[in-house]
Design a protein around this motif. Structure first.
Motif, PDB file in Angstrom:
ATOM      1  N   LEU A 172       0.824  -1.214   0.000  1.00  0.00           N
ATOM      2  CA  LEU A 172       0.000   0.000   0.000  1.00  0.00           C
ATOM      3  C   LEU A 172       0.858   1.263   0.000  1.00  0.00           C
ATOM      4  CD1 LEU A 172      -2.804  -1.019   2.542  1.00  0.00           C
ATOM      5  CD2 LEU A 172      -2.973  -0.899   0.052  1.00  0.00           C
ATOM      6  N   SER A 173       1.895   1.285   0.838  1.00  0.00           N
ATOM      7  CA  SER A 173       2.712   2.501   0.935  1.00  0.00           C
ATOM      8  C   SER A 173       3.476   2.761  -0.353  1.00  0.00           C
ATOM      9  CB  SER A 173       3.677   2.398   2.120  1.00  0.00           C
ATOM     10  OG  SER A 173       4.591   1.337   1.944  1.00  0.00           O
ATOM     11  N   LEU A 174       3.947   1.707  -1.007  1.00  0.00           N
ATOM     12  CA  LEU A 174       4.652   1.879  -2.275  1.00  0.00           C
ATOM     13  C   LEU A 174       3.716   2.410  -3.349  1.00  0.00           C
ATOM     14  CD1 LEU A 174       6.886  -1.335  -2.358  1.00  0.00           C
ATOM     15  CD2 LEU A 174       7.655   1.032  -2.078  1.00  0.00           C
ATOM     16  N   LEU A 175       2.515   1.860  -3.407  1.00  0.00           N
ATOM     17  CA  LEU A 175       1.543   2.317  -4.405  1.00  0.00           C
ATOM     18  C   LEU A 175       1.165   3.774  -4.164  1.00  0.00           C
ATOM     19  CD1 LEU A 175      -1.531   0.249  -5.613  1.00  0.00           C
ATOM     20  CD2 LEU A 175      -1.631   2.712  -5.348  1.00  0.00           C
ATOM     21  N   GLN A 176       0.845   4.087  -2.926  1.00  0.00           N
ATOM     22  CA  GLN A 176       0.400   5.447  -2.604  1.00  0.00           C
ATOM     23  C   GLN A 176       1.529   6.459  -2.715  1.00  0.00           C
ATOM     24  OE1 GLN A 176      -1.152   4.407   1.300  1.00  0.00           O
ATOM     25  NE2 GLN A 176      -3.254   4.614   0.582  1.00  0.00           N
ATOM     26  N   GLY A 177       2.771   6.000  -2.568  1.00  0.00           N
ATOM     27  CA  GLY A 177       3.901   6.920  -2.596  1.00  0.00           C
ATOM     28  C   GLY A 177       4.480   7.158  -3.977  1.00  0.00           C
ATOM     29  N   ALA A 178       4.020   6.410  -4.983  1.00  0.00           N
ATOM     30  CA  ALA A 178       4.563   6.572  -6.339  1.00  0.00           C
ATOM     31  C   ALA A 178       4.228   7.959  -6.879  1.00  0.00           C
ATOM     32  CB  ALA A 178       3.997   5.501  -7.264  1.00  0.00           C
ATOM     33  N   ARG A 179       5.202   8.571  -7.521  1.00  0.00           N
ATOM     34  CA  ARG A 179       5.023   9.919  -8.067  1.00  0.00           C
ATOM     35  C   ARG A 179       5.219   9.998  -9.579  1.00  0.00           C
ATOM     36  NH1 ARG A 179       2.951  10.054  -4.073  1.00  0.00           N
ATOM     37  NH2 ARG A 179       3.237  11.372  -2.225  1.00  0.00           N
ATOM     38  N   GLN A 180       5.848   8.980 -10.178  1.00  0.00           N
ATOM     39  CA  GLN A 180       6.120   9.017 -11.613  1.00  0.00           C
ATOM     40  C   GLN A 180       5.634   7.786 -12.356  1.00  0.00           C
ATOM     41  OE1 GLN A 180      10.428   9.653 -11.254  1.00  0.00           O
ATOM     42  NE2 GLN A 180      10.130  11.732 -12.043  1.00  0.00           N
ATOM     43  N   GLU A 181       5.873   6.604 -11.791  1.00  0.00           N
ATOM     44  CA  GLU A 181       5.575   5.389 -12.549  1.00  0.00           C
ATOM     45  C   GLU A 181       5.194   4.228 -11.657  1.00  0.00           C
ATOM     46  OE1 GLU A 181       7.627   2.429 -15.884  1.00  0.00           O
ATOM     47  OE2 GLU A 181       8.697   4.210 -15.161  1.00  0.00           O
ATOM     48  N   ILE A 182       4.199   3.471 -12.108  1.00  0.00           N
ATOM     49  CA  ILE A 182       3.834   2.186 -11.518  1.00  0.00           C
ATOM     50  C   ILE A 182       3.787   1.186 -12.663  1.00  0.00           C
ATOM     51  CG2 ILE A 182       2.030   0.838 -10.380  1.00  0.00           C
ATOM     52  CD1 ILE A 182       1.180   3.375  -8.916  1.00  0.00           C
ATOM     53  N   ALA A 183       4.509   0.074 -12.525  1.00  0.00           N
ATOM     54  CA  ALA A 183       4.537  -0.936 -13.580  1.00  0.00           C
ATOM     55  C   ALA A 183       4.396  -2.320 -12.956  1.00  0.00           C
ATOM     56  CB  ALA A 183       5.830  -0.843 -14.383  1.00  0.00           C
ATOM     57  N   LEU A 184       3.537  -3.142 -13.544  1.00  0.00           N
ATOM     58  CA  LEU A 184       3.244  -4.474 -13.016  1.00  0.00           C
ATOM     59  C   LEU A 184       3.395  -5.493 -14.141  1.00  0.00           C
ATOM     60  CD1 LEU A 184       1.819  -6.367 -10.828  1.00  0.00           C
ATOM     61  CD2 LEU A 184      -0.320  -5.689 -11.897  1.00  0.00           C
ATOM     62  N   LEU A 185       4.161  -6.568 -13.890  1.00  0.00           N
ATOM     63  CA  LEU A 185       4.322  -7.646 -14.863  1.00  0.00           C
ATOM     64  C   LEU A 185       4.074  -8.968 -14.155  1.00  0.00           C
ATOM     65  CD1 LEU A 185       5.159  -8.762 -17.639  1.00  0.00           C
ATOM     66  CD2 LEU A 185       7.544  -8.678 -16.861  1.00  0.00           C
ATOM     67  N   VAL A 208       0.754   4.560 -15.280  1.00  0.00           N
ATOM     68  CA  VAL A 208       0.402   3.229 -14.772  1.00  0.00           C
ATOM     69  C   VAL A 208       0.375   2.244 -15.932  1.00  0.00           C
ATOM     70  CG1 VAL A 208      -1.346   1.835 -13.606  1.00  0.00           C
ATOM     71  CG2 VAL A 208      -0.934   4.201 -12.859  1.00  0.00           C
ATOM     72  N   ARG A 209       1.196   1.196 -15.846  1.00  0.00           N
ATOM     73  CA  ARG A 209       1.229   0.161 -16.878  1.00  0.00           C
ATOM     74  C   ARG A 209       1.100  -1.209 -16.223  1.00  0.00           C
ATOM     75  NH1 ARG A 209       6.520   1.124 -20.347  1.00  0.00           N
ATOM     76  NH2 ARG A 209       7.394   1.583 -18.281  1.00  0.00           N
ATOM     77  N   LEU A 210       0.077  -1.948 -16.619  1.00  0.00           N
ATOM     78  CA  LEU A 210      -0.189  -3.271 -16.062  1.00  0.00           C
ATOM     79  C   LEU A 210      -0.102  -4.291 -17.186  1.00  0.00           C
ATOM     80  CD1 LEU A 210      -3.350  -2.356 -13.930  1.00  0.00           C
ATOM     81  CD2 LEU A 210      -0.942  -2.141 -13.278  1.00  0.00           C
ATOM     82  N   CYS A 211       0.728  -5.312 -17.006  1.00  0.00           N
ATOM     83  CA  CYS A 211       0.936  -6.313 -18.048  1.00  0.00           C
ATOM     84  C   CYS A 211       0.644  -7.708 -17.494  1.00  0.00           C
ATOM     85  CB  CYS A 211       2.369  -6.232 -18.575  1.00  0.00           C
ATOM     86  SG  CYS A 211       2.615  -7.009 -20.178  1.00  0.00           S
ATOM     87  N   PHE A 212      -0.430  -8.333 -18.004  1.00  0.00           N
ATOM     88  CA  PHE A 212      -0.859  -9.656 -17.559  1.00  0.00           C
ATOM     89  C   PHE A 212      -0.595 -10.690 -18.654  1.00  0.00           C
ATOM     90  CE2 PHE A 212      -3.370  -6.545 -15.294  1.00  0.00           C
ATOM     91  CZ  PHE A 212      -3.412  -7.025 -13.992  1.00  0.00           C
ATOM     92  N   GLY A 213      -0.640 -11.963 -18.283  1.00  0.00           N
ATOM     93  CA  GLY A 213      -0.477 -13.015 -19.267  1.00  0.00           C
ATOM     94  C   GLY A 213      -1.670 -13.073 -20.200  1.00  0.00           C
ATOM     95  N   ASP A 214      -1.419 -13.458 -21.441  1.00  0.00           N
ATOM     96  CA  ASP A 214      -2.490 -13.646 -22.423  1.00  0.00           C
ATOM     97  C   ASP A 214      -3.110 -15.010 -22.153  1.00  0.00           C
ATOM     98  OD1 ASP A 214      -4.080 -14.111 -24.658  1.00  0.00           O
ATOM     99  OD2 ASP A 214      -2.694 -13.117 -26.034  1.00  0.00           O
ATOM    100  N   SER A 215      -4.383 -15.017 -21.731  1.00  0.00           N
ATOM    101  CA  SER A 215      -5.027 -16.274 -21.334  1.00  0.00           C
ATOM    102  C   SER A 215      -5.108 -17.276 -22.477  1.00  0.00           C
ATOM    103  CB  SER A 215      -6.432 -15.991 -20.791  1.00  0.00           C
ATOM    104  OG  SER A 215      -7.251 -15.416 -21.791  1.00  0.00           O
ATOM    105  N   ALA A 216      -5.023 -16.798 -23.726  1.00  0.00           N
ATOM    106  CA  ALA A 216      -5.087 -17.696 -24.883  1.00  0.00           C
ATOM    107  C   ALA A 216      -3.698 -18.042 -25.409  1.00  0.00           C
ATOM    108  CB  ALA A 216      -5.908 -17.046 -25.997  1.00  0.00           C
ATOM    109  N   GLY A 217      -2.635 -17.568 -24.736  1.00  0.00           N
ATOM    110  CA  GLY A 217      -1.277 -17.748 -25.220  1.00  0.00           C
ATOM    111  C   GLY A 217      -0.633 -19.061 -24.793  1.00  0.00           C
ATOM    112  N   GLN A 218       0.453 -19.403 -25.482  1.00  0.00           N
ATOM    113  CA  GLN A 218       1.179 -20.631 -25.183  1.00  0.00           C
ATOM    114  C   GLN A 218       1.915 -20.552 -23.847  1.00  0.00           C
ATOM    115  OE1 GLN A 218       1.198 -23.634 -26.808  1.00  0.00           O
ATOM    116  NE2 GLN A 218      -0.517 -22.661 -27.867  1.00  0.00           N
ATOM    117  N   ALA A 219       2.397 -19.349 -23.488  1.00  0.00           N
ATOM    118  CA  ALA A 219       3.152 -19.210 -22.236  1.00  0.00           C
ATOM    119  C   ALA A 219       2.276 -19.541 -21.033  1.00  0.00           C
ATOM    120  CB  ALA A 219       3.710 -17.796 -22.119  1.00  0.00           C
TER     121      ALA A 219
END
Length: 258
Positions: A93-106, A134-145
């Motif tokens: 929570l503190s990291l999310l609330q304290g971000a000032r430039q970028e949030i990225a999730l993989l 804010v950039r959120l990157c999830f797996g492709d549910s139809a993908g081979q990975a």
């Protein structure tokens, strides 16, 4: 000014007075540490142990003029956790609330990210409104990975795909936010990444185990030659090859826990 000590105290929610009590010193002494004075070795050890960080992160050893170029890397390591579940909720929570430039999730599904914080989409939207990318990157549910990862974990590709679709439902409101992007990747994911400005939580994947059971490295960027930038660059590479998420193309969500 010891900005690293200031930062870790804020992230852990530990007031200086509490740290003084743990170290059995006067609060004014902690104030002097925050001002830049280096504590005695026994106090450095107590502080690092209590805050769950490396002592060398809070008080780096001066680097020699000539030496191993990789010697600085250890100073990036704020702390480690035996598994993702042991990272305190307050830290997320503190990291999310304290971000000032970028949030990225993989991640592949990252279901825990929303299920442990039902307000996550609203909080991300608030950060975006404040100018945070804010950039959120999830797996492709139809993908081979995803299919491969599901088989390796012993839960099957269909189960992991369903968890991804379930997770994505939390983030629909973000698609209307200008500073928010959600994409889907079809790549082998060696490490789940959670970036907040110059702080990054890296969750390496161990074959056959769910990400939640694997260790977490808490990193703070020091320079462009360290661990932080290596992980950050890997995010950029995956992000560049990922496709935008279009709701309605992922099938019916079935809730699960990652």
């Amino acid at each position: 000014m010891n900005e690293r000590l200031h930062s870790v105290l804020a992230q852990r929610g530990v007031p200086p007075e509490s740290l003084a009590e743990v170290c059995e010193v006067d609060p004014k002494t902690v104030g002097r540490w925050l001002g830049g004075r280096v504590p005695h070795p026994r106090h450095r050890f107590r502080v690092a142990q209590h805050l769950r960080v490396e002592e060398t992160f809070l008080w780096p050893t001066p680097q020699p003029a000539v030496g191993n170029p990789g010697a600085k890397l250890d100073t990036e390591l704020v702390g480690t956790y035996p598994n993702r579940a042991s990272v305190p909720r307050d830290t997320w929570l503190s990291l999310l609330q304290g971000a000032r430039q970028e949030i990225a999730l993989l991640v592949f599904s990252g279901t825990f990210f929303a299920q442990s914080n039902p307000r996550v989409a609203k909080m991300l939207a608030e950060r975006a409104a404040a100018g945070v990318r804010v950039r959120l990157c999830f797996g492709d549910s139809a993908g081979q990975a995803v299919a491969t990862r599901g088989r390796e974990e012993g839960i099957g590709g269909d189960t992991l795909a369903a968890k991804i679709r379930a997770s994505l439902t939390y983030y629909r409101p973000l698609l209307s936010e200008t500073a928010c992007e959600v994409r889907l990747h079809d790549t082998t994911l060696y490490t789940s990444l959670f970036r907040y400005d110059d702080t990054l939580l890296a969750n390496p994947h161990v074959w056959g185990q769910p990400a939640s059971a694997n260790p977490v490295l808490h990193l703070k960027r020091v320079d462009a030659a360290g661990w932080f930038d290596n992980y950050a660059q890997s995010f950029e590479a995956v992000w560049a090859g990922a496709r935008p998420w279009t709701p309605g193309q992922e099938g019916t969500a079935a809730h699960g826990q990652d």
